[in-house]
Design an enzyme around this catalytic site. Structure first.
Site, PDB file in Angstrom:
ATOM      1  N   GLU A 180       0.821  -1.024   0.024  1.00  0.00           N
ATOM      2  CA  GLU A 180       0.102  -0.007  -0.139  1.00  0.00           C
ATOM      3  C   GLU A 180       0.890   1.060   0.096  1.00  0.00           C
ATOM      4  O   GLU A 180       1.114   1.876   0.979  1.00  0.00           O
ATOM      5  CB  GLU A 180      -0.918  -0.214   1.283  1.00  0.00           C
ATOM      6  CG  GLU A 180      -2.121   0.720   0.954  1.00  0.00           C
ATOM      7  CD  GLU A 180      -1.937   1.987   0.823  1.00  0.00           C
ATOM      8  OE1 GLU A 180      -1.466   2.553  -0.059  1.00  0.00           O
ATOM      9  OE2 GLU A 180      -2.841   2.897   1.554  1.00  0.00           O
ATOM     10  N   GLU A 215       4.590   8.324  -3.818  1.00  0.00           N
ATOM     11  CA  GLU A 215       5.260   8.135  -2.738  1.00  0.00           C
ATOM     12  C   GLU A 215       6.332   7.107  -3.066  1.00  0.00           C
ATOM     13  O   GLU A 215       6.781   6.356  -1.959  1.00  0.00           O
ATOM     14  CB  GLU A 215       4.323   7.359  -1.614  1.00  0.00           C
ATOM     15  CG  GLU A 215       3.109   8.421  -1.157  1.00  0.00           C
ATOM     16  CD  GLU A 215       2.427   7.733  -0.187  1.00  0.00           C
ATOM     17  OE1 GLU A 215       2.453   6.704   0.326  1.00  0.00           O
ATOM     18  OE2 GLU A 215       1.648   8.383   0.491  1.00  0.00           O
TER      19      GLU A 215
END
Length: 689
Positions: free
Chosen positions: A144, A153
């Protein structure tokens, strides 16, 4: 042990050094992390759980032991799902130490210590081998690592490293793949967030023609910055844009196979669906949790659903808006190609005729005009707001005379240009940086303003009569806007400036705005409450140690402050009437003593009060006010319309209050403005009378 921390003083604009606990930064990061938001996303949790169970079944069907690598485990939730589904061993990697410690406690509390190992490292530092962090390579990869832009990210480098060093070839992956979608649109609203529009300013007197101020050519030809504009696209009404293309599938990433973080470009061909100006690309993505694509977790905005009310709310994964390097005219039926490029962390888009696909892909956008570095997206929108500009023009016209000498105190403001266009004798402007000064100078030059306006890169307390050429100021003006302001009342820095400049003002000088007021109301949030609500049990797993960790940080010294949020993105209902609770008189100098306000607001609508919304209003003159909060009256049902330009303050109650709306119970408030710190301490409670 104590440490000194530099903290921006919103009143003075200076950096104050204060003694803080060594845990100050630790608590600040946790308190503002909003971990609970993701755990409250039941749709996301359910899809992950289904995908994990399916992946474990596929590995077991091959007769293999199930070894899971969970990168970015957070609370350990996905690893516990895998263990429950039958995984033999889970390696759960979490780089943030407080979260890794919470995950360890959660895993122990739920009885999975024998199957789940928490590794407090970045995944690229994890080792495999007899003496390594992992005894063997994993055959199930759970991650995730995604943000609104999917890859922002560092998902691609992490996947790339994992496939090279941490997982077996042909491993199962949850999610299995991601698909990125995009749509070309024309939108005056969205385009106003990246380009300065021409500005119409009324004439200097009755019967005189108005002036149209033009944006600098360097700005209109600038490609802007490459950073994504991430918003709750569900709150942008479809009437605010015209779709010029269908929703295009741009590219897919298969996470079960080796992933590359190198530069790539992908194109999608389409026929233009409506003539117009191609300006903006709307984008989102979905996750297929299984190879067959039966389990899909979508980030699509609510207006793409047949029933918008069924769309799940996600603050942790929103949608993206990308601005084209330049708008281009498109014609119904025209064949075009929409191209997306990405490096290891970001995406950018371009549009070309389908016949020009042999051209090299466009480089990543880079701001050359500096305006996109000085003004953020909401600030562009504020400068382009015609109604707001008209308010300032009317206010300035009412106070300016032919001999007016004006001083503007705001960051990157167009007020000096407007005051000059309205006939002021001389205009000075204080700018907080050389870059900001350069941008405003470009606006002056593009409108042939070579005399009459002087930009000064100097702090207000350092300004002397010599920099003003011996002139005394007859009009001190501000929006006020300061780039360092986070919460609404941080703009009271203007009051400090006005006080520091008092010796340079004429005795009868006009201060515009003459005053400001702080307003508040009790609200029920549609969804924003989730970022602060404890989880307790999540999908059958006890995650209360995380709740306790967050609460400890929220109980730290600054924990009970308001938080800045753009409430136009987060719908809420008013449960009380709005109330003016503090007034700040800019015609007077900043007081030495604190200003306090106490009172209560009865609940007039039924609902669940999650907290308090706070905002500022600026009273330019006695009859002209500019709001940085509510855009209009509250509906009978309590629906609020908020400005898109400024963030409001949100104070979350520790425990939501169930209101019957009969006016018996009331929201009690106590607020104190501290002139020295420039902030407002506040406390709220409910008095069930």
């Amino acid at each position: 042990m104590k440490t000194f921390c530099g903290r921006a003083n919103p009143t003075t604009g200076a950096l104050d050094w204060v003694e803080e606990s060594e845990e100050y930064d630790y608590h600040q990061e946790i308190a503002r992390s909003c971990y609970a938001d993701m755990l409250h996303d039941h749709d996301r949790n359910l899809k992950y759980y289904e995908g994990i169970r399916a992946a474990v079944r596929r590995v077991k069907a091959r007769g293999e032991k199930v070894v899971v690598l969970d990168i970015g485990t957070g609370t350990g939730l996905l690893s516990m799902m895998a263990a429950t589904a039958g995984a033999d061993r889970c390696y759960a990697v979490e780089v943030f130490k407080p979260m890794a410690e919470a995950a360890l406690s959660i895993v122990q509390k739920n009885g999975f210590s024998d199957k789940i190992k928490i590794i407090n490292k970045h995944s690229t530092d994890v080792t495999v081998g007899e003496d390594g962090d992992m005894q063997e390579k994993a055959n199930v990869l759970i991650t995730e690592l995604f943000d609104t832009e999917l890859i922002g990210e560092g998902a691609l480098p992490s996947y790339e490293h994992a496939h090279l060093h941490l997982v077996q070839a042909g491993c199962e992956a949850v999610p299995h793949r991601a698909t990125v979608y995009a749509q070309l649109v024309e939108s005056e609203l969205l385009w106003s967030w990246t380009q300065l529009q021409p500005l119409d300013v009324g004439g200097a007197g009755e019967g005189q023609r108005g002036v149209r101020l033009l944006p600098p050519p360097a700005l209109t030809h600038c490609t802007g910055t490459h950073s994504v504009c991430d918003i709750q696209l569900s709150q942008v009404h479809p009437g605010s844009f015209t779709a010029l293309s269908p929703v295009c599938t741009m590219f897919r990433v298969d996470f079960s196979k080796p992933v590359s973080s190198s530069f790539q470009s992908h194109s999608s061909h389409f026929l233009v669906e409506s003539s117009g100006r191609g300006q903006v690309v709307l984008s989102w993505w979905d996750l297929h949790m299984d190879p067959q694509g039966h389990i899909v977790c979508s980030m699509a905005p609510s207006w793409t659903y047949q029933d918008p009310d069924t769309a799940p709310w996600r603050d942790h994964w929103m949608q993206s808006v990308y601005f084209l390097p330049a708008e281009r005219s498109v014609t119904l039926g025209e064949e075009l190609s929409l191209t997306v490029c990405h490096d290891d962390y970001s995406l950018w888009f371009s549009v070309q005729p389908r016949s020009s696909q042999t051209e090299a892909p466009p480089p990543r956008p880079c701001c050359t005009c500096q305006a996109h570095l000085v003004w953020n997206r909401p600030r562009f929108g504020e400068l382009n707001d015609r109604r707001r500009t008209e308010s300032f023009v009317r206010a300035l016209r009412s106070v300016l005379a032919e001999d007016s000498v004006c001083l503007s105190v705001s960051d990157g403001s167009l007020l000096p240009v407007i005051a000059h266009a309205l006939g002021a004798k001389k205009v000075f402007a204080l700018e907080n940086s050389r870059m900001s000064k350069h941008v405003v100078q470009q606006v002056l030059e593009s409108n042939s303003v070579t005399r009459g306006v002087e930009l000064l890169e100097i702090r207000p307390e350092q300004l002397s009569s010599s920099e003003l050429g011996g002139e005394q100021i007859s009009v001190l003006m501000a929006e006020p806007y300061f780039s360092t302001s986070l919460l609404p009342w941080h703009s009271l820095f203007f009051w400090y400036c006005r006080t520091a400049l008092s010796g340079l003002l004429k005795p009868d000088a006009t201060v515009l705005p003459g005053s400001a007021s702080l307003h508040l109301l009790g609200v029920q949030f549609q969804d924003l409450w989730r970022i602060r609500a404890p989880c307790g049990t999540c999908e059958g797993f006890d995650v209360s140690p995380m709740d306790q960790m967050v609460q400890r940080s929220l109980d730290f010294r600054e924990s009970r402050e308001a938080e800045p949020h753009p409430l136009w993105e987060y719908p809420c209902r008013a449960l009380t009437d709005p109330s003016l609770v503090m007034t700040f008189d800019f015609t007077q100098c900043l007081p030495q003593q604190p200003i306090s306000s106490h009172g209560s607001l009865p609940f007039i609508r039924d609902g669940r009060c999650h907290g308090v919304a706070l905002w500022m209003e600026y009273h330019l003159t006695d009859d002209i006010t500019v709001s940085a909060g509510l855009n209009g009256p509250i509906s009978e049902q309590g629906v609020c319309e908020w400005t898109r330009h400024r963030k409001q303050g949100v104070y979350f109650l520790r425990t939501p209050w169930e209101s019957s709306g009969d006016g018996v119970a009331a929201l009690a408030y106590s607020l104190t403005f501290q002139p020295r710190s420039g902030d407002i301490s506040m406390d709220f409670s409910v008095s069930p009378e």
